[in-house]
Design a protein around this motif. Structure first.
Motif, short mmCIF file in Angstrom:
data_model
loop_
_atom_site.label_atom_id
_atom_site.label_comp_id
_atom_site.label_asym_id
_atom_site.label_seq_id
_atom_site.Cartn_x
_atom_site.Cartn_y
_atom_site.Cartn_z
N LEU A 236 -24.83 -18.43 -43.26
CA LEU A 236 -25.74 -17.98 -42.20
C LEU A 236 -24.99 -17.70 -40.90
CD1 LEU A 236 -28.62 -17.51 -41.07
CD2 LEU A 236 -28.71 -19.97 -40.58
N THR A 237 -24.10 -18.59 -40.53
CA THR A 237 -23.37 -18.39 -39.28
C THR A 237 -22.37 -17.22 -39.40
OG1 THR A 237 -21.70 -20.06 -39.85
CG2 THR A 237 -23.62 -20.80 -38.60
N ASN A 238 -21.81 -17.01 -40.60
CA ASN A 238 -20.98 -15.81 -40.80
C ASN A 238 -21.80 -14.54 -40.55
OD1 ASN A 238 -18.77 -17.37 -41.49
ND2 ASN A 238 -18.94 -17.00 -43.69
N GLN A 239 -23.01 -14.54 -41.11
CA GLN A 239 -23.90 -13.39 -40.92
C GLN A 239 -24.22 -13.20 -39.44
OE1 GLN A 239 -27.64 -13.76 -43.01
NE2 GLN A 239 -28.34 -11.71 -42.43
N ALA A 240 -24.44 -14.29 -38.73
CA ALA A 240 -24.76 -14.21 -37.31
C ALA A 240 -23.60 -13.62 -36.52
CB ALA A 240 -25.11 -15.59 -36.77
N ASN A 241 -22.38 -13.97 -36.91
CA ASN A 241 -21.22 -13.46 -36.18
C ASN A 241 -20.97 -11.98 -36.41
OD1 ASN A 241 -19.37 -15.40 -34.55
ND2 ASN A 241 -20.18 -16.66 -36.23
N ARG A 242 -21.60 -11.41 -37.43
CA ARG A 242 -21.49 -9.97 -37.68
C ARG A 242 -22.72 -9.21 -37.18
NH1 ARG A 242 -19.85 -12.10 -43.27
NH2 ARG A 242 -17.56 -12.23 -43.15
N ASP A 243 -23.62 -9.92 -36.52
CA ASP A 243 -24.88 -9.34 -36.04
C ASP A 243 -24.71 -8.82 -34.61
OD1 ASP A 243 -27.72 -9.44 -34.82
OD2 ASP A 243 -28.09 -9.80 -36.95
N LEU A 244 -25.35 -7.70 -34.31
CA LEU A 244 -25.27 -7.13 -32.96
C LEU A 244 -25.73 -8.12 -31.90
CD1 LEU A 244 -26.57 -3.49 -33.58
CD2 LEU A 244 -24.22 -4.20 -33.09
N ARG A 245 -26.64 -9.02 -32.26
CA ARG A 245 -27.14 -9.99 -31.27
C ARG A 245 -26.03 -10.96 -30.82
NH1 ARG A 245 -32.45 -11.60 -34.68
NH2 ARG A 245 -30.97 -11.01 -36.34
N MET A 246 -25.03 -11.17 -31.67
CA MET A 246 -23.92 -12.02 -31.23
C MET A 246 -23.12 -11.32 -30.14
SD MET A 246 -22.58 -14.97 -31.45
CE MET A 246 -23.14 -15.68 -33.00
N GLY A 247 -22.94 -10.02 -30.26
CA GLY A 247 -22.29 -9.28 -29.19
C GLY A 247 -23.06 -9.39 -27.89
N GLU A 248 -24.39 -9.32 -27.98
CA GLU A 248 -25.23 -9.45 -26.78
C GLU A 248 -25.09 -10.84 -26.17
OE1 GLU A 248 -29.05 -8.54 -28.33
OE2 GLU A 248 -28.62 -6.40 -28.61
N ALA A 249 -24.97 -11.87 -27.02
CA ALA A 249 -24.79 -13.23 -26.51
C ALA A 249 -23.48 -13.37 -25.76
CB ALA A 249 -24.87 -14.23 -27.66
N TYR A 250 -22.42 -12.75 -26.29
CA TYR A 250 -21.12 -12.79 -25.61
C TYR A 250 -21.19 -12.07 -24.27
CZ TYR A 250 -18.14 -14.96 -29.17
OH TYR A 250 -17.54 -15.86 -30.02
N THR A 251 -21.88 -10.95 -24.22
CA THR A 251 -22.03 -10.23 -22.96
C THR A 251 -22.74 -11.10 -21.93
OG1 THR A 251 -22.08 -8.10 -24.10
CG2 THR A 251 -22.98 -8.18 -21.87
N THR A 252 -23.82 -11.77 -22.34
CA THR A 252 -24.54 -12.66 -21.42
C THR A 252 -23.64 -13.79 -20.94
OG1 THR A 252 -26.65 -12.15 -22.51
CG2 THR A 252 -26.53 -14.19 -21.19
N MET A 253 -22.88 -14.38 -21.85
CA MET A 253 -21.98 -15.47 -21.49
C MET A 253 -20.95 -15.02 -20.45
SD MET A 253 -19.68 -17.82 -24.07
CE MET A 253 -19.07 -16.36 -24.91
N LEU A 254 -20.39 -13.85 -20.63
CA LEU A 254 -19.40 -13.34 -19.68
C LEU A 254 -20.04 -12.94 -18.36
CD1 LEU A 254 -17.23 -11.24 -22.17
CD2 LEU A 254 -16.52 -13.33 -20.99
#
Length: 821
Positions: A543-561
């Protein structure tokens, strides 16, 4: 005290090997405009045969046996024996670098008969075989026989002595190399210095430009076999790291496990392995390689000092960095890594630090952990002082970083205040007063998700969803509150984006009170650090592998930065570069080297953030890398450059941007001639073109020209003299030089076929007199005696005493054939 976050690393496959490199490539900074104003750096991986990051062109640098060593001792099938590894490494006959000098004979008592090491192994079933297909070259010294296994098939027809070839049709499982015979003539010439070079190369002398083969750039292709010594880093590796302004090497140099005390015991370039250590003291890549990566990328090196290093180690490390670094970027300097973290393996050196604190303040009522953090702060201060003293002539070059804990800002405050040390005679705080420039934390989201205490909640409320919990996972890491800590662990850290935002704010307040900056030594997500290998953790990891390939993970990184920037943080070192997802983690931005950004939402989000957010803190933007060109002019003339700057004469030094092509032209003054260049790999004559990848010193030599007398024609009167008769010679001479001069003596030999030396005897001489530049004179020499009949050779020599210094000494003699009747 909460020690979150905790990172999990794989310590069952510590590998790597080889190669005695007597003279490493010259460190060079290349022009890299992509990271000039980047606010983000990156942590890179270690060298491992199972890694999908490919730092070096030479694959032997990553060799290992899969069992914390280098060589597998192997045999053909024997009943009841594990012939893949007989575990007889203690019986190996190794030289000082680790190469086998001999192998057991057929009647030896040892079970093994040959040795092998693994160079690549696929651990990612979704994306296997992330290494090049095609024809590989194996270079080696010595005599013996090599063989290859798994994907690699030896190409006997293409192999020659000292250069083996194997082919990989379809990368899938990996490949290994075996030494099946060595030193067959028992002369001591055993197999050694093995280098394994993949297919491919570079274009246009650009170390970032990968070419699969010559068809990618027919006019400028250079194969890796030509360049691996001077351009040792794989171009896709450099290209993936190109946007990042700083490179951190905590895993690459294995500082977490490093117990080195003395400088002479550190990993060295001559070591057979750059990733595996045969001792418990020092593993990882040599410091020199880390520095050269920074040079190649024109990036700041983020360097760590081993926990137990003495002052001499610290000082010599600084001296090496100062001498070897060609990039002008700031150096980030950190003592150890996560001294507060009691979990293995961090806690091994962390406990050593604790013991130092207990020994220093034995009577203090402070807790052992408080003594540990105080001693850590004090030692960080001491190390910083040594480096800044070594770099005293480059103020601001070294940025000393104090590692802290994101979830507990007390650690930062205590380390910076170091009250136990400050209370000592001569003690001070360990913050900006002591030269510390920043505190560093690691903002990670999601590290709690894999905690087994949350299993019931995830199985009941996540796995039952149509998407098996993917949306719930993103809700948890971006907003929080989906999962709740157990009642008996009410203070358990649950790091969602809002939580880490509060941690950043708390640590920024500490930084401001101590007048230091706030940086992130690591950051990203820790979703995939499985705590076991049971069916639940396997499903959760998927599940977490799938999450790391999901566009929403990119959005989370943008918010974090974005949150980091808004809070006033400076440099953010994302964790980490390239690695296959596994049960040990899925934090990496890329899953394999050269993966397109379109297939990695995290990499795309971070690089997009870099492109639209130039760094925002004072002094952060990199100054252009320049190198000095110095021209020395000898004699009368002028040297000029095609780019503005050199006009020597008057201006003989100039700074040029890294990578600039500067063409120098030499123009002699009147009365001089240009005789040649020296230095800079210039041609002897003509124009000199320099590539400014380092400082250059070039000399141009001009020689004054006094004259250039030449014999241009001659004739006999009569044309065919009678035997034993008298004749005369009419000679035309010309001053082809640039100044007036006296031609001295003109000497004529009635029959002299050989070239004459200065002041040769036997001829008849007359005085020439002075000629202006470009003028000529006709002289007549009379009363020459013809010998007996036959074919003769008349020779004329101007300046026959060689009294003049001429630009051309070979046109002073002329010969004419004639016949005596």
């Amino acid at each position: 005290m909460n020690k979150f976050p905790v990172k999990s690393h794989n310590h069952n496959l510590i590998t790597m090997m080889l190669f005695c490199l007597a003279a490493l490539f010259a460190p060079t900074s290349y022009a890299n405009a992509d990271n000039t104003a980047s606010p983000v750096g990156i942590n890179i991986r270690d060298l491992r045969y199972w890694g999908t990051e490919i730092p070096t062109v030479d694959f032997f640098k990553r060799a290992g046996n899969g069992e914390n060593g280098l060589w597998l001792t192997q045999c053909k099938w024997i009943q009841g024996v594990n012939c893949w590894n007989t575990h007889e490494q203690a019986q190996l006959d190794l030289d000082q670098d680790g190469w086998p000098r001999s192998l057991p004979t057929a009647d030896a008592s040892a079970q093994y008969r040959f040795v092998s090491t693994i160079l690549a192994m696929s651990t990612d079933t979704l994306h296997p075989g992330k290494y090049p297909a095609g024809r590989w070259t194996v270079l080696y010294d010595g005599e013996g026989s090599l063989s290859y296994g798994w994907d690699a098939v030896r190409n006997a027809a293409a192999s020659t002595q000292g250069s083996d070839v194997f082919d990989i049709a379809t990368p899938h499982s990996g490949f290994f190399i075996s030494i099946i015979a060595t030193d067959p003539n028992q002369t001591g010439n055993y197999l050694r210095n093995i280098r394994v070079i993949p297919p491919g190369g570079t274009c246009n002398r650009d170390p970032f430009s990968f070419a699969a083969d010559v068809s990618d750039c027919p006019d400028s292709y250079r194969a890796f076999t030509e360049t691996y010594q001077t351009e040792p880093f794989y171009p896709l590796f450099l290209n993936d790291l190109r946007p990042f302004s700083a490179i951190r090497y905590v895993r690459f140099t294995d500082v977490i496990n490093d117990q080195t005390i003395h400088w002479q015991d550190r990993p060295k370039l001559s070591n057979i392995s750059w990733g595996y250590s045969s001792t418990l003291k020092a593993g990882g890549a040599p410091i020199e390689v880390a520095l050269d990566i920074a040079n190649s990328l024109d990036a700041s090196p983020w360097l760590e000092i081993p926990a137990r290093a003495d002052d001499d180690y610290v000082s010599q490390f600084a001296q090496l960095a100062k001498a070897r670094l060609t990039t002008t970027r700031p150096i980030y300097l950190e003592y150890y890594n996560e001294a507060w973290n009691s979990n293995y393996p961090y806690g091994v050196n962390g406990d050593w630090i604790k013991q130092q604190g207990i020994a220093r303040w034995p009577t203090s009522s402070a807790s052992d952990f408080t003594k540990q953090i105080n001693w850590f702060g004090m030692r960080s201060k001491e190390i910083c002082a040594i480096w800044k003293r070594e770099f005293a002539d480059q103020p601001g070059r070294v940025r000393c970083v104090m590692g802290a804990q994101a979830a507990n800002s007390w650690v930062a405050d205590q380390a910076l205040s170091c009250p136990l040390h400050a209370a000592e005679a001569g003690g001070t705080a360990c913050d900006t007063v002591a030269g510390i420039d920043a505190i560093a934390i690691a903002p990670y989201i999601g590290g709690h998700v894999a905690n087994p205490v949350l299993q019931n909640q995830i199985e009941s409320s996540w796995f039952t969803q149509p998407d098996e919990g993917l949306s719930k996972l993103f809700e948890e890491i971006t907003q929080g509150g989906v999962l709740t800590p157990p009642t008996n662990q009410a203070n358990m850290a649950m790091p969602s984006l809002p939580v880490i935002k509060s941690w950043v704010t708390a640590n920024k307040s500490v930084a401001d009170r101590h007048n230091v900056a706030l940086v992130a030594y690591e950051g990203g997500n820790e979703l995939g650090a499985a705590r076991s290998n049971d069916a639940y953790q396997i499903k959760l990891n998927a599940l977490t592998n799938q999450a790391n390939r999901d566009l929403r993970m990119g959005e989370a990184y943008t918010t974090m930065l974005d949150d980091w920037k808004a809070a006033g943080g400076d440099l953010f070192m994302v964790f980490e570069s390239t690695a296959a997802y596994s049960m040990n983690g899925n934090s990496s931005l890329l899953e394999w080297q050269g993966q397109p950004a379109s297939q990695s939402p995290k990499y795309a989000a971070v690089t997009d953030f870099i492109s639209i957010n130039p760094c925002w803190w004072d002094g952060c933007e990199a100054l252009p890398v320049t190198y000095k060109l110095t021209v020395t002019k000898l004699g009368g003339g002028t040297v000029t450059s095609n780019l503005a700057g050199i006009n020597c004469g008057s201006d003989c030094t100039e700074e040029y941007a890294s990578g600039a092509l500067v063409t120098l032209t030499a123009s002699p003054d009147s009365g001089s001639t240009f005789t040649g260049w020296s230095g800079g790999n210039c041609p002897k004559t003509g124009n000199c073109t320099l590539s400014m990848t380092a400082a250059q010193d070039v000399s141009a030599t001009f020689k004054a020209v006094a004259s250039d007398f030449a014999v241009t024609s001659l004739s006999l009167i009569p044309a065919a003299p009678s035997a034993n008769g008298i004749f005369k010679v009419r000679v035309t001479i010309k001053n082809q030089g640039k100044v007036s001069a006296n031609g001295g003596q003109l000497t004529v030999w009635a029959n002299q076929p050989n070239v004459q030396a200065c002041s040769a005897k036997g001829g008849k001489s007359i005085t020439v007199g002075t000629l202006r530049p470009g003028t000529q004179k006709i002289l007549t020499v009379t009363d020459l005696s013809a010998d007996k009949a036959g074919h003769k050779r008349l020779r004329v020599f101007i300046d026959s005493a060689c009294a003049l210094s001429e630009s051309n000494e070979i046109n002073n003699q002329l010969v004419k054939a004639y016949t005596v009747r």
